[in-house]
Design a protein around this motif. Structure first.
Motif, PDB file in Angstrom:
ATOM      1  N   ASP A 126       6.404 -16.008 -25.234  1.00 35.31           N
ATOM      2  CA  ASP A 126       6.768 -17.385 -25.589  1.00 35.31           C
ATOM      3  C   ASP A 126       7.123 -17.527 -27.060  1.00 35.31           C
ATOM      4  OD1 ASP A 126       6.181 -17.919 -22.963  1.00 35.31           O
ATOM      5  OD2 ASP A 126       4.545 -19.321 -23.381  1.00 35.31           O
TER       6      ASP A 126
ATOM      7  N   ARG B 199       9.084 -11.104 -19.339  1.00 34.82           N
ATOM      8  CA  ARG B 199       8.804 -10.028 -20.303  1.00 34.82           C
ATOM      9  C   ARG B 199       8.985 -10.488 -21.750  1.00 34.82           C
ATOM     10  NH1 ARG B 199      12.864  -5.880 -17.705  1.00 34.82           N
ATOM     11  NH2 ARG B 199      13.961  -7.845 -17.651  1.00 34.82           N
ATOM     12  N   ILE B 200       9.605 -11.660 -21.945  1.00 31.08           N
ATOM     13  CA  ILE B 200       9.801 -12.204 -23.293  1.00 31.08           C
ATOM     14  C   ILE B 200       8.600 -13.078 -23.637  1.00 31.08           C
ATOM     15  CG2 ILE B 200      11.240 -13.631 -24.784  1.00 31.08           C
ATOM     16  CD1 ILE B 200      13.604 -12.995 -22.937  1.00 31.08           C
TER      17      ILE B 200
ATOM     18  N   ASP C 116      12.939 -14.873 -18.849  1.00 32.02           N
ATOM     19  CA  ASP C 116      12.333 -13.614 -18.413  1.00 32.02           C
ATOM     20  C   ASP C 116      10.865 -13.541 -18.829  1.00 32.02           C
ATOM     21  OD1 ASP C 116      11.595 -10.888 -18.094  1.00 32.02           O
ATOM     22  OD2 ASP C 116      13.685 -10.303 -18.268  1.00 32.02           O
TER      23      ASP C 116
ATOM     24  N   ARG D  64      18.602 -11.339 -32.881  1.00 39.66           N
ATOM     25  CA  ARG D  64      18.650 -12.607 -32.145  1.00 39.66           C
ATOM     26  C   ARG D  64      19.658 -12.500 -31.009  1.00 39.66           C
ATOM     27  NH1 ARG D  64      17.172 -17.416 -34.986  1.00 39.66           N
ATOM     28  NH2 ARG D  64      18.880 -18.477 -33.942  1.00 39.66           N
ATOM     29  N   ARG D  65      19.325 -13.115 -29.888  1.00 42.68           N
ATOM     30  CA  ARG D  65      20.226 -13.124 -28.744  1.00 42.68           C
ATOM     31  C   ARG D  65      20.165 -14.496 -28.092  1.00 42.68           C
ATOM     32  NH1 ARG D  65      19.623  -9.417 -23.387  1.00 42.68           N
ATOM     33  NH2 ARG D  65      21.436 -10.248 -22.345  1.00 42.68           N
TER      34      ARG D  65
ATOM     35  N   GLN E 160       8.619 -15.629 -29.001  1.00 41.66           N
ATOM     36  CA  GLN E 160       9.923 -15.069 -29.354  1.00 41.66           C
ATOM     37  C   GLN E 160      11.088 -15.940 -28.866  1.00 41.66           C
ATOM     38  OE1 GLN E 160      10.191 -10.973 -28.052  1.00 41.66           O
ATOM     39  NE2 GLN E 160       8.653 -10.289 -29.525  1.00 41.66           N
ATOM     40  N   MET E 161      10.783 -16.998 -28.095  1.00 43.06           N
ATOM     41  CA  MET E 161      11.817 -17.912 -27.607  1.00 43.06           C
ATOM     42  C   MET E 161      11.883 -19.125 -28.526  1.00 43.06           C
ATOM     43  SD  MET E 161      11.382 -17.683 -23.460  1.00 43.06           S
ATOM     44  CE  MET E 161       9.798 -18.500 -23.432  1.00 43.06           C
TER      45      MET E 161
ATOM     46  N   TRP F  21      16.480 -15.857 -28.177  1.00 45.46           N
ATOM     47  CA  TRP F  21      15.419 -14.851 -28.115  1.00 45.46           C
ATOM     48  C   TRP F  21      15.464 -14.106 -29.434  1.00 45.46           C
ATOM     49  CZ3 TRP F  21      15.772  -9.819 -24.769  1.00 45.46           C
ATOM     50  CH2 TRP F  21      14.623  -9.049 -24.959  1.00 45.46           C
ATOM     51  N   GLU F  22      14.393 -14.213 -30.189  1.00 47.50           N
ATOM     52  CA  GLU F  22      14.327 -13.619 -31.523  1.00 47.50           C
ATOM     53  C   GLU F  22      13.206 -12.590 -31.560  1.00 47.50           C
ATOM     54  OE1 GLU F  22      13.143 -15.660 -35.541  1.00 47.50           O
ATOM     55  OE2 GLU F  22      15.115 -16.362 -34.888  1.00 47.50           O
ATOM     56  N   ASN F  23      13.576 -11.328 -31.832  1.00 45.30           N
ATOM     57  CA  ASN F  23      12.565 -10.278 -31.930  1.00 45.30           C
ATOM     58  C   ASN F  23      12.932  -9.327 -33.062  1.00 45.30           C
ATOM     59  OD1 ASN F  23      14.533  -8.497 -30.952  1.00 45.30           O
ATOM     60  ND2 ASN F  23      13.825  -8.664 -28.853  1.00 45.30           N
TER      61      ASN F  23
END
Length: 120
Positions: A42, A39-40, A37, A13-14, A44-45, A7-9
């Motif tokens: 697409d 709330r994330i 999730d 990164r996580r 950002q994945m 997950w990159e925002n």
């Protein structure tokens, strides 16, 4: 098996990992929507991977594409990419059956094993 993505925002990164099961012979993997999730967004994945544990060797990591989420059913889907040589692997999908359950009859569930169970 496990599924993993990044997950990159704007905050960094996580890496997120969760359980999955193969549902088609061509490498489609279904996972609980809680892993992906809603709330994330697409976009950002990134960097999707399917992790296949083996008893006699290190876990195998297979690149995958995110197919999408079905919020009504509570599941998300990834699809394994073909290998570097263009070859696709053979997948053994889980077989779903609808049948009545009796009291004291075993029921199986899919979930994540701890990291020491050969998932990285």
């Amino acid at each position: 098996m496990a599924v993993r993505y990044t997950w990159e925002n704007e905050l960094g990164r996580r890496e997120l990992t969760g359980a999955g099961v193969v549902v088609t012979g061509d490498g489609m993997v279904m996972s609980p929507i809680s892993v992906f999730d809603t709330r994330i967004p697409d976009e950002q994945m990134k960097d999707f991977t399917i992790i296949v544990a083996h008893e006699d060797r290190d876990a195998e990591e297979i690149d995958a594409d995110f197919v999408g989420r079905d919020e009504r059913s509570g599941v998300a889907f990834l699809k394994a990419k073909a290998g570097k040589d263009g070859a696709s692997r053979e997948w053994k999908p889980v077989k779903f059956e609808e049948s009545p359950v009796a009291i004291a009859q075993p029921v199986y569930s899919v979930g994540m094993l701890p990291e020491m169970a050969n998932y990285k």
